[in-house]
Scaffold this active site. Structure first.
Site, PDB file in Angstrom:
ATOM      1  N   GLU A 156      46.277  42.746  42.953  1.00  0.00           N
ATOM      2  CA  GLU A 156      47.584  43.101  43.518  1.00  0.00           C
ATOM      3  C   GLU A 156      48.252  44.083  42.551  1.00  0.00           C
ATOM      4  O   GLU A 156      48.245  45.258  42.776  1.00  0.00           O
ATOM      5  CB  GLU A 156      48.427  41.854  43.780  1.00  0.00           C
ATOM      6  CG  GLU A 156      47.785  40.964  44.834  1.00  0.00           C
ATOM      7  CD  GLU A 156      48.766  40.158  45.651  1.00  0.00           C
ATOM      8  OE1 GLU A 156      49.787  40.686  46.084  1.00  0.00           O
ATOM      9  OE2 GLU A 156      48.471  38.956  45.849  1.00  0.00           O
ATOM     10  N   GLU A 212      52.670  31.697  38.217  1.00  0.00           N
ATOM     11  CA  GLU A 212      53.073  31.880  39.615  1.00  0.00           C
ATOM     12  C   GLU A 212      53.552  30.568  40.237  1.00  0.00           C
ATOM     13  O   GLU A 212      54.401  30.554  41.115  1.00  0.00           O
ATOM     14  CB  GLU A 212      51.860  32.407  40.409  1.00  0.00           C
ATOM     15  CG  GLU A 212      52.152  32.776  41.839  1.00  0.00           C
ATOM     16  CD  GLU A 212      50.972  33.471  42.508  1.00  0.00           C
ATOM     17  OE1 GLU A 212      49.838  33.333  42.019  1.00  0.00           O
ATOM     18  OE2 GLU A 212      51.190  34.168  43.518  1.00  0.00           O
TER      19      GLU A 212
HETATM   20  C1  BGC Z   1      52.550  38.241  45.513  1.00  0.00           C
HETATM   21  C2  BGC Z   1      53.961  37.779  45.414  1.00  0.00           C
HETATM   22  C3  BGC Z   1      54.684  38.413  46.551  1.00  0.00           C
HETATM   23  C4  BGC Z   1      54.135  37.774  47.770  1.00  0.00           C
HETATM   24  C5  BGC Z   1      54.848  38.116  49.018  1.00  0.00           C
HETATM   25  C6  BGC Z   1      52.013  37.608  46.736  1.00  0.00           C
HETATM   26  O1  BGC Z   1      50.679  37.789  46.908  1.00  0.00           O
HETATM   27  O2  BGC Z   1      51.829  37.968  44.366  1.00  0.00           O
HETATM   28  O3  BGC Z   1      54.503  37.600  44.221  1.00  0.00           O
HETATM   29  O4  BGC Z   1      56.039  38.433  46.477  1.00  0.00           O
HETATM   30  O5  BGC Z   1      52.742  37.979  47.851  1.00  0.00           O
HETATM   31  O6  BGC Z   1      54.165  37.783  50.092  1.00  0.00           O
END
Ligand code: BGC
Length: 963
Positions: free
Chosen positions: A578, A845
């Site tokens: 990401e 997270e």
């Molecule tokens: C991210 C998040 C993000 C979220 C929103 C995730 O995969 O890591 O932090 O805000 O998706 O859908």
């Protein structure tokens, strides 16, 4: 913004040839044209399948397995075979057999396979024979889905297969074979004519070719140079050398390696591309001169999105655009710029492959080898439209971007760590622990013979010694990196004095580095981690410490996750596939970031991309500089909230001016999507209190509270900027939304929060967020509920991304300081300190990303150990514990000091304002608190102390109070 558009003469140049690293390629097409039975083999000799601990399927195959697609023209079947990818795979039994419509088969057949990362679809003579067009998946428009080939899953996993070795199957007579990119411009990666095909039949070969592009320009200087200024931009990352000396944005000399990384930085390349300016004069000489630029994929091409098919997001070819303006002492000038005539390129350099996600391959033997230089090509970005491979966002490459000067400093080295310990779970595998979850690159001294290949892999965590992890215990856990390969390969030149592995065009989020292929074990001090960030030391302006060691660790972890995720753009996380500018995450953490560091230039730059992606109707994106994803109102509101947070903290009106129109447009978008001051129902892609333990917080309650807050902010901005008409309009709107919100979401009888339908909601976040945003008409009652709720939860947090930044101030500002402290000091799950007790060195997270008892729970793949969002309590430590807060007019010319005494035996900290340092410290002495404050000159503090109604107004100096 200094705008150089149009640049007139410089052109975007790059290599006309696409290089290929087959071991990193997850998305590609293959096409074989043949008569008779025949087929394609790929994914062979995958090193990851040769070694047990490099896959979670428990595979250790000598030949690394393979996948084949075989067309039997006689029985009209497509026979798919998978060998060595998972237990039970065998060459004898097909993985799948597909009946092919006989009329599709001709005398000569074209078999096309689209490998989509974890799955593949097959076409025969243009007919889809395996795979389907799915109407909708997740939040993505209709698209082709293939057969899942990855034994684990089709999404969010370590990608299998990758291209690796390829071959052609007997007994076909092949006319041609080629491989190509799937996303426009669909460039060719490999091509074999009939003769070359013969070499592929019945065996597999490695199709890897070409390295990272290097461009050069030689020129003569015959006069005396007075000034020389270089403006450099790239689609991708560039490394600039003038006469073998690296250019640095700060003007310093650093040998052949620049101090700056990933220049020119991430942007929405459709609208803006950054450039940097350098004083080139010190690097030029009389006579022959040479400029050299290495251009990596950066944020332009290769993998950079959790949707694998967005590979090559903008295009497939990095390109350079630069101009050097020289003024000679005789007053004459000369401009040397990128063009198609005077430049040359090569792919014969030592950097064989580089991408942010996948890592770097470096062949040190090529450092001084002669290179084959050939002409460059003008690289025009090709339009990528809706309907092309997985776009689902605005069409790309449709506009001519402005080339604008980069705001703020680029990514730089901010610290160097040395490995703390090393383990060897099996012969030849050495895992070094850096002692800290960090973001950056390794710098490791190794000794090897020429051609010796050393592999570095990275992870944030290792599989703990729990039975469920079987024989993976003690090895790197890379499942949470998903498609990001995070592997550096170094091929030694054989320097007897040792050589240094030090990649330049990639970065990893890691704590552990696994080294294999070494014959001499590197010493701990020779295994360094070079920490990279946009937050350089000189930008760090805040500090906090207190009598509780766990809270100090939490604070350090917040700082580490700030460094880690402020890398050109604010990212959700720095390690997995990401590393994207998710707006929700940036929004909730922005205030904490403004205390930790001067992030004004950084965010001003990011907000350019946010505005670039604002839709016609006013909607802000969920992710920037790339579009797509999910989030909706709480995410998009970053476009309103972040400028406001910046204004409040730094007192900078410019940031409001820059964003005002976009803010108004967004508020209008929300207004247009509401009826009677309530937002219309939203789709499931609009998120609420993301990753909360208590998942029941009503989303509509949150969205509408944010709606009101966005309107409030925009109204106040209008007032500051002197737009009274808009102020009056939005101020009225705000009051109407607020009134409606209270009527709708608050039970008038008992003050509890409720859904639109009157069902009790009553979660921590349902009080915390609207309290923090000042939406309750009766805040005292709401705070009382929040307090009761928190006590009933035994002072634990059930909040997610949205509630967590708000809850402490929602309590402490409303008279529940004691509860706020008990919540902060809680060490049981779920709480801020729980991860600290479980060994966290950064913000996770999830509250329980890893536990001593349960390892990673059942979530190995969406489990980041460096996600700053839940660390947003940092702002409360500064603003309520130290009590340092900006004044009403923003910034610190006049500011507020209002510490919340309690919780700790002592606290001390500081915040560096443009006027000087504010220091705040207090200590419990018997029944009293001794509070010491230092105020910088030229500022006024309004000191609010318990038991006093009126603030004490004080100017520069040192003050002590007993409370
Ligand atoms: C991210 C998040 C993000 C979220 C929103 C995730 O995969 O890591 O932090 O805000 O998706 O859908």
């Amino acid at each position: 913004m200094n705008n150089l558009t149009p640049w007139n003469n410089p052109k975007w140049i790059g290599s006309p040839h696409l290089p290929l690293d087959a071991t990193r390629k997850t998305i590609f097409g293959m096409e074989a044209i043949f008569t008779g039975n025949g087929g394609i083999v790929f994914g062979a000799e995958d090193k990851r399948l040769k070694t047990m601990h490099r896959n979670i399927q428990n595979q250790a195959n000598e030949n690394g397995g393979y996948i084949s697609y075989y067309l039997d023209v006689v029985s009209h079947k497509l026979i798919i075979t998978r060998v060595g990818y998972a237990e039970g795979d065998t060459a004898d039994v097909p993985f799948a057999t597909v009946e092919v419509e006989p009329s599709y088969i001709k005398a000569e057949n074209t078999l096309t396979i689209e490998v989509l990362g974890n799955s593949a679809a097959a076409f025969l003579n243009g007919h889809l024979i395996d795979g389907e067009i799915q109407p909708n998946f997740f939040f993505v428009k209709p698209h082709l889905t293939g057969r899942q080939l990855n034994p684990i899953a089709d999404n969010d996993v370590i990608t299998f297969p990758r291209m690796n070795n390829i071959g052609l199957m007997e007994s076909g007579q092949y006319t041609s074979f080629r491989m190509f990119n799937l996303r426009p411009p669909k460039g060719e990666l490999y091509k074999a004519d009939a003769k070359k095909c013969l070499e592929l039949v019945g065996k597999t070969i490695d199709p890897t070719h070409g390295g990272v592009t290097i461009l050069q320009r030689e020129f003569d200087i015959c006069k005396t140079v007075q000034t020389a200024t270089a403006h450099i931009s790239a689609r991708g990352d560039y490394i600039a050398l003038f006469n073998n000396q690296a250019l640095n944005t700060d003007g310093t000399v650093s040998g052949s390696r620049p101090k700056d990384y990933f220049t020119p930085g991430a942007a929405h390349f459709d609208k803006h591309i950054f450039y940097h300016t350098y004083n080139a004069a010190p690097f030029l000489q009389q006579g022959k001169n040479r400029m050299e630029f290495t251009i990596g994929s950066g944020w332009w091409s290769d993998a950079q999105n959790f949707i694998l098919r967005k590979y090559n997001f903008w295009g497939d070819t990095p390109a350079l655009c630069m101009k050097l303006e020289i003024t000679y002492t005789d007053g004459t000038t000369e401009t040397i710029a990128t063009d198609e005539h005077n430049w040359q390129c090569t792919q014969d350099g030592p950097i064989r492959y580089a991408s942010h996600f996948h890592g770097e391959t470096y062949d040190a033997r090529l450092e001084n080898e002669p290179k084959n230089w050939h002409p460059v090509a003008i690289i025009a970005p090709v339009e990528i439209r809706d309907g092309d491979v997985y776009l689902n966002s605005t069409n790309l490459n449709q506009t001519t971007p402005e080339i604008v000067e980069h705001i703020g400093n680029p990514v730089k080295e901010v610290m160097v760590l040395k490995a703390k310990s090393v383990t060897s779970p099996t012969k030849g595998v050495f895992i070094y622990d850096m002692g800290q979850n960090m973001v950056g690159v390794p710098r490791i001294k190794v000794y090897g013979t020429p051609g010796q290949e050393i592999t570095l892999r990275f992870s944030e965590v290792i599989y703990p010694h729990l039975p469920r992890y079987g024989n993976l215990q003690g090895y790197l856990m890379t499942e949470n990196l998903r498609d990001a390969d995070c592997t550096d390969i170094y091929i030694c030149k054989g320097d007897l004095g040792g050589e240094i592995i030090f990649p330049q065009l990639t970065f990893h989020g890691y704590r552990y580095v696994e080294i294999t292929g070494v014959t001499t074990l590197p010493q701990l001090e020779d295994v360094e981690g070079v920490v990279l960030s946009s937050i350089t030391e000189d930008l760090c302006i805040g500090h906090f410490e207190c009598s509780d060691v766990n809270v100090n660790k939490l604070f350090e972890n917040i700082l580490w996750s700030t460094r880690a995720n402020f890398l050109s753009i604010p990212t959700d996380c720095p390690q997995r596939n990401e590393r994207m500018g998710w707006l929700g995450d940036a929004q909730v953490f922005a205030e904490t970031a403004t205390y930790n560091a001067n992030v004004l230039p950084f965010f001003r730059r990011f907000l350019i991309s946010v505005r670039d992606l604002q839709r016609e109707d006013g909607r802000f994106p969920d992710i920037a500089p790339q579009d797509g994803g999910l989030g909706g109102i709480p995410w998009g509101s970053a476009g309103v909230i972040i400028p406001w947070v910046l204004y409040k903290q730094y007192g900078d009106k410019q940031v409001l001016e820059e964003n005002y129109q976009a803010m108004c447009k967004y508020v209008q978008f929300l207004r247009n999507n509401s009826t009677d001051y309530l937002l219309n129902p939203q789709g499931s892609e609009v998120l609420g209190d993301w990753l909360a333990v208590e998942t029941s917080t009503d989303k509509e309650l949150l969205w509408n509270a944010i709606f009101a807050y966005d309107v409030r902010i925009t109204a106040d901005t209008a007032k500051i900027l002197g737009d009274t008409k808009t102020y009056d309009d939005l101020d009225n709107l705000y009051h109407s939304i607020k009134q409606t919100w209270n009527k709708t979401f608050v039970n008038q009888a008992n003050g509890k929060t409720q859904t639109k339908n009157g069902e009790a909601n009553d979660t921590q976040t349902s009080y915390a967020l609207p309290l923090f945003y000042n939406i309750f008409e009766n805040p005292a009652l709401a705070a009382q509920r929040l307090n009761e709720k928190t006590i009933a939860l035994d002072y634990r947090l059930t909040t997610g991304f949205l509630g967590t930044p708000c809850i402490s101030a929602a309590l402490s500002d409303n008279g529940y300081v004691d509860t706020a402290y008990k919540l902060l000091l809680q060490t049981e799950y779920p709480s801020w300190l729980y991860p600290v007790t479980q060994g966290a060195t950064s913000i996770w997270e999830r509250w329980n990303s890893q536990t001593h008892e349960d390892g990673f729970g059942s979530i190995n793949n969406m489990n980041s150990f460096n996600h700053y969002s839940l660390g947003a309590v940092g702002a409360w430590l500064y603003s309520r514990v130290l009590g340092i807060r900006p004044g009403e007019d923003g910034g610190y010319k006049s500011f507020i000091i209002q510490p919340n005494f309690g919780g700790f035996d002592w606290v001390k900290g500081q915040y560096d304002t443009p006027y000087g340092r504010i220091s705040s410290q207090w200590e419990k002495v018997k029944d009293e608190y001794l509070f010491t404050l230092e105020i910088p000159s030229g500022t006024t503090a309004n000191i609010l102390l318990p038991g006093r109604k009126e603030p004490i107004v004080a100017t520069s100096g040192r003050y002590e109070y007993k409370i």
